[in-house]
Design an enzyme around this catalytic site. Sequence first.
Site, PDB file in Angstrom:
ATOM      1  N   SER A   8       0.820  -1.211   0.000  1.00  0.00           N
ATOM      2  CA  SER A   8       0.000   0.000   0.000  1.00  0.00           C
ATOM      3  C   SER A   8       0.854   1.260   0.000  1.00  0.00           C
ATOM      4  O   SER A   8       1.616   1.517   0.938  1.00  0.00           O
ATOM      5  CB  SER A   8      -0.919   0.011   1.226  1.00  0.00           C
ATOM      6  OG  SER A   8      -1.600   1.247   1.306  1.00  0.00           O
ATOM      7  N   HIS A  33      -0.936  -1.043  -4.409  1.00  0.00           N
ATOM      8  CA  HIS A  33      -2.261  -0.690  -3.882  1.00  0.00           C
ATOM      9  C   HIS A  33      -2.316   0.809  -3.593  1.00  0.00           C
ATOM     10  O   HIS A  33      -1.470   1.340  -2.875  1.00  0.00           O
ATOM     11  CB  HIS A  33      -2.510  -1.489  -2.594  1.00  0.00           C
ATOM     12  CG  HIS A  33      -3.911  -1.403  -2.071  1.00  0.00           C
ATOM     13  ND1 HIS A  33      -4.938  -2.190  -2.552  1.00  0.00           N
ATOM     14  CD2 HIS A  33      -4.449  -0.637  -1.101  1.00  0.00           C
ATOM     15  CE1 HIS A  33      -6.041  -1.923  -1.891  1.00  0.00           C
ATOM     16  NE2 HIS A  33      -5.779  -0.974  -1.015  1.00  0.00           N
ATOM     17  N   ASP A  35      -4.655   3.766  -2.030  1.00  0.00           N
ATOM     18  CA  ASP A  35      -5.828   4.084  -1.208  1.00  0.00           C
ATOM     19  C   ASP A  35      -6.235   5.538  -1.409  1.00  0.00           C
ATOM     20  O   ASP A  35      -5.526   6.449  -0.979  1.00  0.00           O
ATOM     21  CB  ASP A  35      -5.508   3.862   0.281  1.00  0.00           C
ATOM     22  CG  ASP A  35      -5.383   2.386   0.629  1.00  0.00           C
ATOM     23  OD1 ASP A  35      -6.341   1.634   0.364  1.00  0.00           O
ATOM     24  OD2 ASP A  35      -4.334   1.995   1.170  1.00  0.00           O
ATOM     25  N   MET A  37      -8.750   8.454  -0.438  1.00  0.00           N
ATOM     26  CA  MET A  37      -9.708   8.826   0.606  1.00  0.00           C
ATOM     27  C   MET A  37     -10.158  10.266   0.413  1.00  0.00           C
ATOM     28  O   MET A  37      -9.357  11.126   0.050  1.00  0.00           O
ATOM     29  CB  MET A  37      -9.058   8.682   1.985  1.00  0.00           C
ATOM     30  CG  MET A  37      -8.420   7.339   2.254  1.00  0.00           C
ATOM     31  SD  MET A  37      -7.657   7.343   3.885  1.00  0.00           S
ATOM     32  CE  MET A  37      -6.708   5.812   3.805  1.00  0.00           C
ATOM     33  N   HIS A  66      -8.004   1.510  -4.854  1.00  0.00           N
ATOM     34  CA  HIS A  66      -9.053   1.297  -3.851  1.00  0.00           C
ATOM     35  C   HIS A  66      -9.658   2.647  -3.468  1.00  0.00           C
ATOM     36  O   HIS A  66      -9.008   3.462  -2.815  1.00  0.00           O
ATOM     37  CB  HIS A  66      -8.430   0.600  -2.636  1.00  0.00           C
ATOM     38  CG  HIS A  66      -9.358   0.436  -1.484  1.00  0.00           C
ATOM     39  ND1 HIS A  66      -8.909   0.217  -0.197  1.00  0.00           N
ATOM     40  CD2 HIS A  66     -10.713   0.441  -1.408  1.00  0.00           C
ATOM     41  CE1 HIS A  66      -9.953   0.100   0.618  1.00  0.00           C
ATOM     42  NE2 HIS A  66     -11.042   0.244  -0.096  1.00  0.00           N
ATOM     43  N   MET A  68     -11.928   4.810  -1.301  1.00  0.00           N
ATOM     44  CA  MET A  68     -12.687   4.953  -0.055  1.00  0.00           C
ATOM     45  C   MET A  68     -13.346   6.326  -0.106  1.00  0.00           C
ATOM     46  O   MET A  68     -13.036   7.223   0.676  1.00  0.00           O
ATOM     47  CB  MET A  68     -11.763   4.850   1.152  1.00  0.00           C
ATOM     48  CG  MET A  68     -10.948   3.583   1.205  1.00  0.00           C
ATOM     49  SD  MET A  68     -10.024   3.513   2.753  1.00  0.00           S
ATOM     50  CE  MET A  68      -8.557   2.668   2.204  1.00  0.00           C
ATOM     51  N   MET A 137     -11.931  -5.400   4.461  1.00  0.00           N
ATOM     52  CA  MET A 137     -11.170  -4.517   5.341  1.00  0.00           C
ATOM     53  C   MET A 137     -11.023  -5.196   6.697  1.00  0.00           C
ATOM     54  O   MET A 137     -12.020  -5.558   7.328  1.00  0.00           O
ATOM     55  CB  MET A 137     -11.875  -3.173   5.500  1.00  0.00           C
ATOM     56  CG  MET A 137     -11.906  -2.316   4.240  1.00  0.00           C
ATOM     57  SD  MET A 137     -10.264  -1.914   3.581  1.00  0.00           S
ATOM     58  CE  MET A 137      -9.522  -1.030   4.964  1.00  0.00           C
ATOM     59  N   GLY A 142      -9.610   4.260   6.689  1.00  0.00           N
ATOM     60  CA  GLY A 142      -9.371   5.683   6.888  1.00  0.00           C
ATOM     61  C   GLY A 142      -7.979   6.006   7.381  1.00  0.00           C
ATOM     62  O   GLY A 142      -7.487   7.102   7.173  1.00  0.00           O
ATOM     63  N   GLY A 145      -1.847   1.568   9.693  1.00  0.00           N
ATOM     64  CA  GLY A 145      -1.219   1.155  10.937  1.00  0.00           C
ATOM     65  C   GLY A 145      -2.147   0.733  12.058  1.00  0.00           C
ATOM     66  O   GLY A 145      -1.754   0.740  13.226  1.00  0.00           O
ATOM     67  N   ASP A 175      -7.025  -6.135   3.550  1.00  0.00           N
ATOM     68  CA  ASP A 175      -6.253  -4.907   3.773  1.00  0.00           C
ATOM     69  C   ASP A 175      -6.434  -4.467   5.225  1.00  0.00           C
ATOM     70  O   ASP A 175      -7.552  -4.267   5.679  1.00  0.00           O
ATOM     71  CB  ASP A 175      -6.763  -3.818   2.824  1.00  0.00           C
ATOM     72  CG  ASP A 175      -5.993  -2.512   2.943  1.00  0.00           C
ATOM     73  OD1 ASP A 175      -5.026  -2.449   3.719  1.00  0.00           O
ATOM     74  OD2 ASP A 175      -6.370  -1.546   2.252  1.00  0.00           O
ATOM     75  N   GLY A 176      -5.307  -4.322   5.937  1.00  0.00           N
ATOM     76  CA  GLY A 176      -5.344  -3.788   7.297  1.00  0.00           C
ATOM     77  C   GLY A 176      -4.673  -4.710   8.301  1.00  0.00           C
ATOM     78  O   GLY A 176      -5.116  -5.829   8.513  1.00  0.00           O
TER      79      GLY A 176
END
Length: 216
Positions: A8, A33, A35, A37, A66, A68, A137, A142, A145, A175-176
């Site tokens: 990511s 990846h 992200d 947002m 991805h 969000m 997820m 959002g 870490g 993811d996460g």
Amino acid sequence: MSTLLSPSLLAANFLDLRSDVEMINNSEADWLHLDIMDGMFVPNISFGFPVIEAVAKICKKPLDVHYMIEKPERYIAHTARIGAMMMNVHYEACTHLHRTIQEIHDAGMKAGVTLNPSSPVSLLEDIIGDVDMVLLMSVNPGFGGQKFIENTIQKVKNLRRMIDESGSKALIEVDGGVQGETAPRLVEAGVDVLVSGSYVFKSSDPYKTIHDLKNL
């Protein structure tokens, strides 16, 4: 098939993105990846098209995008233009999910659907045959870490059963909180694609970390 790995970019060094993207290019990572947002669908803002376009010019790995964000269908054409391989949208953000999936395919991309931690996989029963990937997820979206949500393991098993019984070819991505302890358990439960951010980019030897994640 070895596990696919999609590091990511959110965890990369934004003052030296070129070096981190080159590391991905030269590593065993399969995808990159991204992200996106918007500060509305999730309580954070990450990066937008200027960064994505710059990364796309130098990244040799397929882009796993991805969103969000609210109303992600607004950006299907733009995402296709930058050459993304996968456009992933949240079930919770799409009022007309089937139409959005069709439009992503019509634009020449693979279509993914993401579920938040509280959304059961049963929500996808009527569309599982139309999607190329489901992203679960394993943290609340959002922020990077965060701590891994344990229920994700059972959720992966439920989704694997649904995919197998339906005859769908959809991949399962998570993811996460994906790191050395959680990754083997996720792969054993049926995950095809691991997204890992801090664990890869903050590693003292990211090449080895990527190698190890791919060869669980």
